[in-house]
Design a protein around this motif. Structure first.
Motif, PDB file in Angstrom:
ATOM      1  N   SER A  27       0.931  -1.208  -0.068  1.00 39.63           N
ATOM      2  CA  SER A  27       0.005  -0.023   0.198  1.00 39.63           C
ATOM      3  C   SER A  27       0.636   1.430   0.089  1.00 39.63           C
ATOM      4  N   ASN A  38      -8.363   6.010  -7.266  1.00 38.91           N
ATOM      5  CA  ASN A  38      -8.997   4.967  -6.737  1.00 38.91           C
ATOM      6  C   ASN A  38     -10.468   5.462  -6.725  1.00 38.91           C
ATOM      7  N   THR A  46     -10.583  -2.134  -6.479  1.00 39.46           N
ATOM      8  CA  THR A  46     -10.985  -3.369  -5.856  1.00 39.46           C
ATOM      9  C   THR A  46     -10.111  -4.294  -6.268  1.00 39.46           C
ATOM     10  N   SER A  49      -6.590  -4.219  -4.512  1.00 43.11           N
ATOM     11  CA  SER A  49      -6.495  -4.782  -3.131  1.00 43.11           C
ATOM     12  C   SER A  49      -6.617  -6.187  -3.117  1.00 43.11           C
TER      13      SER A  49
END
Length: 92
Positions: A27, A38, A46, A49
């Motif tokens: 991150s 984002n 998504t 992630s």
């Protein structure tokens, strides 16, 4: 040969620690380049992630997988890089 065995609790703790460390590294590398992208790209965000979580799980897995785990980690890292680049282009 002596076999080293971890307790279930120690294994879970190690996985959690590795996961948190991996998430922090991943991150911190992408936050600056993707923070504004984002909001405008929820599906890419998504996916990014999910890829980072996948990499964390692969890193926490037992290493002896005939080279397939290592190759999978390299492919996921490539996918993270490509997703990040795609988000940067999409934010322009």
């Amino acid at each position: 040969m002596t076999e080293f065995k971890l307790s279930h609790r120690d294994s879970l703790r190690n996985i959690a620690v590795l996961g948190m460390a991996g998430a922090a590294i991943a991150s911190s590398a992408t936050v600056l380049s993707t923070s504004t992208a984002n909001a405008a790209q929820p599906h890419m965000s998504t996916a990014l992630s999910d890829l980072q979580a996948t990499l964390n799980q692969l890193q926490a897995a037992l290493p002896d997988k005939g080279g397939h785990r290592v190759k999978a980690m390299a492919l996921v890292k490539d996918a993270i890089e490509e997703t990040t680049k795609g988000m940067a282009v999409g934010a322009m």
